[in-house]
Motif scaffolding. Structure first.
Motif, PDB file in Angstrom:
ATOM      1  N   ALA A  64     121.019   6.194 -12.184  1.00  0.00           N
ATOM      2  CA  ALA A  64     120.937   7.521 -12.797  1.00  0.00           C
ATOM      3  C   ALA A  64     121.583   8.565 -11.896  1.00  0.00           C
ATOM      4  CB  ALA A  64     119.471   7.882 -13.063  1.00  0.00           C
ATOM      5  N   SER A  65     121.316   8.475 -10.596  1.00  0.00           N
ATOM      6  CA  SER A  65     121.890   9.431  -9.651  1.00  0.00           C
ATOM      7  C   SER A  65     123.403   9.283  -9.563  1.00  0.00           C
ATOM      8  CB  SER A  65     121.266   9.250  -8.265  1.00  0.00           C
ATOM      9  OG  SER A  65     119.900   9.590  -8.282  1.00  0.00           O
ATOM     10  N   CYS A  66     123.893   8.038  -9.589  1.00  0.00           N
ATOM     11  CA  CYS A  66     125.344   7.806  -9.566  1.00  0.00           C
ATOM     12  C   CYS A  66     126.024   8.523 -10.723  1.00  0.00           C
ATOM     13  CB  CYS A  66     125.634   6.308  -9.666  1.00  0.00           C
ATOM     14  SG  CYS A  66     125.357   5.390  -8.152  1.00  0.00           S
ATOM     15  N   ALA A  67     125.526   8.293 -11.926  1.00  0.00           N
ATOM     16  CA  ALA A  67     126.159   8.871 -13.110  1.00  0.00           C
ATOM     17  C   ALA A  67     126.038  10.390 -13.112  1.00  0.00           C
ATOM     18  CB  ALA A  67     125.528   8.281 -14.371  1.00  0.00           C
ATOM     19  N   PHE A  68     124.878  10.886 -12.726  1.00  0.00           N
ATOM     20  CA  PHE A  68     124.619  12.327 -12.716  1.00  0.00           C
ATOM     21  C   PHE A  68     125.480  13.023 -11.666  1.00  0.00           C
ATOM     22  CE2 PHE A  68     121.801  15.917 -11.284  1.00  0.00           C
ATOM     23  CZ  PHE A  68     121.904  16.688 -12.434  1.00  0.00           C
ATOM     24  N   ILE A  69     125.472  12.493 -10.435  1.00  0.00           N
ATOM     25  CA  ILE A  69     126.221  13.109  -9.344  1.00  0.00           C
ATOM     26  C   ILE A  69     127.722  13.029  -9.599  1.00  0.00           C
ATOM     27  CG2 ILE A  69     126.837  12.829  -6.907  1.00  0.00           C
ATOM     28  CD1 ILE A  69     123.885  12.089  -6.404  1.00  0.00           C
ATOM     29  N   GLY A  70     128.178  11.904 -10.146  1.00  0.00           N
ATOM     30  CA  GLY A  70     129.592  11.786 -10.477  1.00  0.00           C
ATOM     31  C   GLY A  70     130.023  12.865 -11.449  1.00  0.00           C
ATOM     32  N   ALA A  71     129.227  13.085 -12.475  1.00  0.00           N
ATOM     33  CA  ALA A  71     129.550  14.122 -13.454  1.00  0.00           C
ATOM     34  C   ALA A  71     129.533  15.504 -12.808  1.00  0.00           C
ATOM     35  CB  ALA A  71     128.556  14.057 -14.619  1.00  0.00           C
ATOM     36  N   LEU A  72     128.523  15.774 -11.976  1.00  0.00           N
ATOM     37  CA  LEU A  72     128.444  17.068 -11.299  1.00  0.00           C
ATOM     38  C   LEU A  72     129.656  17.313 -10.408  1.00  0.00           C
ATOM     39  CD1 LEU A  72     124.718  17.356 -10.105  1.00  0.00           C
ATOM     40  CD2 LEU A  72     125.812  18.620 -11.964  1.00  0.00           C
ATOM     41  N   SER A  73     130.105  16.263  -9.711  1.00  0.00           N
ATOM     42  CA  SER A  73     131.220  16.428  -8.774  1.00  0.00           C
ATOM     43  C   SER A  73     132.517  16.817  -9.480  1.00  0.00           C
ATOM     44  CB  SER A  73     131.438  15.140  -7.967  1.00  0.00           C
ATOM     45  OG  SER A  73     132.072  14.137  -8.745  1.00  0.00           O
ATOM     46  N   ALA A  74     132.594  16.537 -10.776  1.00  0.00           N
ATOM     47  CA  ALA A  74     133.786  16.888 -11.559  1.00  0.00           C
ATOM     48  C   ALA A  74     133.587  18.165 -12.365  1.00  0.00           C
ATOM     49  CB  ALA A  74     134.157  15.737 -12.490  1.00  0.00           C
ATOM     50  N   GLY A  75     132.487  18.873 -12.114  1.00  0.00           N
ATOM     51  CA  GLY A  75     132.264  20.148 -12.774  1.00  0.00           C
ATOM     52  C   GLY A  75     131.707  20.061 -14.180  1.00  0.00           C
ATOM     53  N   ALA A  76     131.026  18.964 -14.513  1.00  0.00           N
ATOM     54  CA  ALA A  76     130.460  18.814 -15.858  1.00  0.00           C
ATOM     55  C   ALA A  76     129.364  19.846 -16.113  1.00  0.00           C
ATOM     56  CB  ALA A  76     129.896  17.408 -16.025  1.00  0.00           C
ATOM     57  N   SER A  77     129.168  20.156 -17.378  1.00  0.00           N
ATOM     58  CA  SER A  77     128.094  21.071 -17.748  1.00  0.00           C
ATOM     59  C   SER A  77     126.743  20.404 -17.516  1.00  0.00           C
ATOM     60  CB  SER A  77     128.216  21.459 -19.224  1.00  0.00           C
ATOM     61  OG  SER A  77     127.945  20.335 -20.052  1.00  0.00           O
ATOM     62  N   GLU A  78     125.704  21.213 -17.514  1.00  0.00           N
ATOM     63  CA  GLU A  78     124.351  20.692 -17.300  1.00  0.00           C
ATOM     64  C   GLU A  78     123.989  19.651 -18.359  1.00  0.00           C
ATOM     65  OE1 GLU A  78     119.776  22.440 -17.264  1.00  0.00           O
ATOM     66  OE2 GLU A  78     121.428  23.739 -16.629  1.00  0.00           O
ATOM     67  N   ALA A  79     124.364  19.923 -19.621  1.00  0.00           N
ATOM     68  CA  ALA A  79     124.027  19.004 -20.712  1.00  0.00           C
ATOM     69  C   ALA A  79     124.762  17.681 -20.569  1.00  0.00           C
ATOM     70  CB  ALA A  79     124.356  19.656 -22.057  1.00  0.00           C
ATOM     71  N   VAL A  80     126.039  17.727 -20.218  1.00  0.00           N
ATOM     72  CA  VAL A  80     126.829  16.497 -20.059  1.00  0.00           C
ATOM     73  C   VAL A  80     126.328  15.696 -18.867  1.00  0.00           C
ATOM     74  CG1 VAL A  80     129.118  15.604 -19.466  1.00  0.00           C
ATOM     75  CG2 VAL A  80     128.886  17.378 -21.211  1.00  0.00           C
ATOM     76  N   ALA A  81     126.048  16.370 -17.755  1.00  0.00           N
ATOM     77  CA  ALA A  81     125.528  15.678 -16.570  1.00  0.00           C
ATOM     78  C   ALA A  81     124.188  15.012 -16.870  1.00  0.00           C
ATOM     79  CB  ALA A  81     125.394  16.669 -15.413  1.00  0.00           C
ATOM     80  N   ALA A  82     123.339  15.688 -17.646  1.00  0.00           N
ATOM     81  CA  ALA A  82     122.039  15.118 -18.017  1.00  0.00           C
ATOM     82  C   ALA A  82     122.215  13.883 -18.893  1.00  0.00           C
ATOM     83  CB  ALA A  82     121.191  16.163 -18.735  1.00  0.00           C
ATOM     84  N   ALA A  83     123.208  13.914 -19.785  1.00  0.00           N
ATOM     85  CA  ALA A  83     123.483  12.759 -20.648  1.00  0.00           C
ATOM     86  C   ALA A  83     123.931  11.566 -19.807  1.00  0.00           C
ATOM     87  CB  ALA A  83     124.546  13.115 -21.682  1.00  0.00           C
ATOM     88  N   PHE A  84     124.772  11.825 -18.814  1.00  0.00           N
ATOM     89  CA  PHE A  84     125.208  10.749 -17.922  1.00  0.00           C
ATOM     90  C   PHE A  84     124.031  10.206 -17.106  1.00  0.00           C
ATOM     91  CE2 PHE A  84     129.599  11.846 -18.816  1.00  0.00           C
ATOM     92  CZ  PHE A  84     130.230  10.620 -18.687  1.00  0.00           C
ATOM     93  N   ARG A  85     123.145  11.094 -16.690  1.00  0.00           N
ATOM     94  CA  ARG A  85     121.978  10.627 -15.927  1.00  0.00           C
ATOM     95  C   ARG A  85     121.127   9.678 -16.777  1.00  0.00           C
ATOM     96  NH1 ARG A  85     118.486  14.718 -12.549  1.00  0.00           N
ATOM     97  NH2 ARG A  85     118.601  15.938 -14.463  1.00  0.00           N
TER      98      ARG A  85
END
Length: 324
Positions: free
Chosen positions: A177-198
């Motif tokens: 979950a952290s991998c997917a979430f942090i990866g999305a955050l590192s690319a500037g994803a929105s909060e909703a998209v990062a949460a979906a990846f998590r």
């Protein structure tokens, strides 16, 4: 193409850069520490978790130096936790090789783990992203909490599916979950998209652990004897199912013994393994994986590149179909 090729296709160059960055972490001017670090780096696995982090970043934009530092921080944290786990579990092997504690003793293994934790913190700081640093901090707590929760369940004898899944979420799924979430955050994803990846990562991680647990009912190819989980007091999903549903007379006695916090004998373990296969426990676990797979795929945002989507689906299918 095979699944591994599909997984790596969108991040082939980025993954090579990351590996160089990560391998550079394992150097020290202290000969003994350098020796232990070499032992750790020589037993590095497939790096599936950093690949997931890179894929999430590529799906949301681009892999950057922040992504690499975050991926290194997470993988170092994970590796450090494994060194400590081997000491706690008195494990002599790790990925079919002698564990660090077997080679150098518990004190050196723990101190090497502490050193890797510090390297993890250093790389987290390099991201200069407070959300990523906070997530990595929470991950460290989750990993420790999952281990303690498992010991608590064994001590109290409360073996059920809810506790089993909560332990998995802490010990294993939190990493994915952290991998997917942090990866999305590192690319500037929105909060909703990062949460979906998590959420995608969490469900994927649960699939990973259930599949890993199923191996214990069949094979020793992954470096541990059949039934080793039960010998360590870990009652996994296939056995939990038959302990809840079977009418076999010996099951009541096993349930009573577990509730009293007692260890199972060899004959009881062998009987429970066979019953789990015979009365649908393993199939129940496989069906659960398929349900989780469907839920995970539904979490993937629509607006991601096709090659990244294909890679993430292949990643999920690789986790489910792997044989060790």
């Amino acid at each position: 193409m095979d699944l591994k090729t599909v997984i790596q296709a969108p991040i082939k160059q980025e993954f090579e850069v990351f590996k160089e960055y990560y391998n550079a972490q394992f150097n020290s001017e202290i000969p003994l520490l350098n020796s232990t670090l070499c032992s750790v780096s020589s037993s590095v696995g497939k790096m599936m978790r950093p690949m997931l982090l890179l894929l999430a970043a590529k799906s949301c934009g681009a892999v950057s130096s922040v992504t690499h530092a975050a991926a290194a921080s997470l993988e170092l944290l994970h590796t450090a936790s494994l060194l400590h786990d081997d000491v706690v579990d008195e494990s002599a092997m790790r990925r079919s090789l002698p564990s660090l504690n077997a080679l150098y003793g518990n004190r050196i293994a723990i101190l090497t783990g502490d050193y890797l934790f510090s390297l993890s913190l250093s790389n987290a700081a390099k991201t200069k992203n407070i959300e990523i640093i906070e997530q990595l901090s929470q991950l460290g707590c989750a990993l420790s909490s999952g281990e303690i929760m498992q010991l608590q369940v064994q001590r109290n004898g409360v073996y059920d599916e809810e506790n089993y899944l909560n332990i998995i979420k802490g010990k294993t799924a939190s990493l994915f979950a952290s991998c997917a979430f942090i990866g999305a955050l590192s690319a500037g994803a929105s909060e909703a998209v990062a949460a979906a990846f998590r959420k995608f990562g969490e469900l994927l991680g649960i699939c990973f652990q259930i599949k890993d647990d199923i191996f214990d009912y069949y094979t020793s190819d992954i470096g541990k004897p059949t039934g080793s989980d039960m010998r360590e007091g870990k009652i996994t999903l296939p056995a939990l199912y038959v302990l809840r549903t079977s009418s076999e007379p010996f099951v009541a006695a096993i349930n009573r013994k577990l509730t009293e916090g007692k260890e199972l004998g060899e004959m009881e373990i062998e009987s429970l393994i066979e019953l789990s296969k015979k009365e649908g426990g393993v199939q129940y676990a496989l069906d659960k994986i398929e349900q989780l797979r469907t839920q995970a795929l539904a979490c993937l945002p629509q607006a991601i590149p096709d090659d990244c989507r294909d890679a993430l689906v292949a990643y999920l299918d690789y986790v489910i179909s792997r044989v060790k």
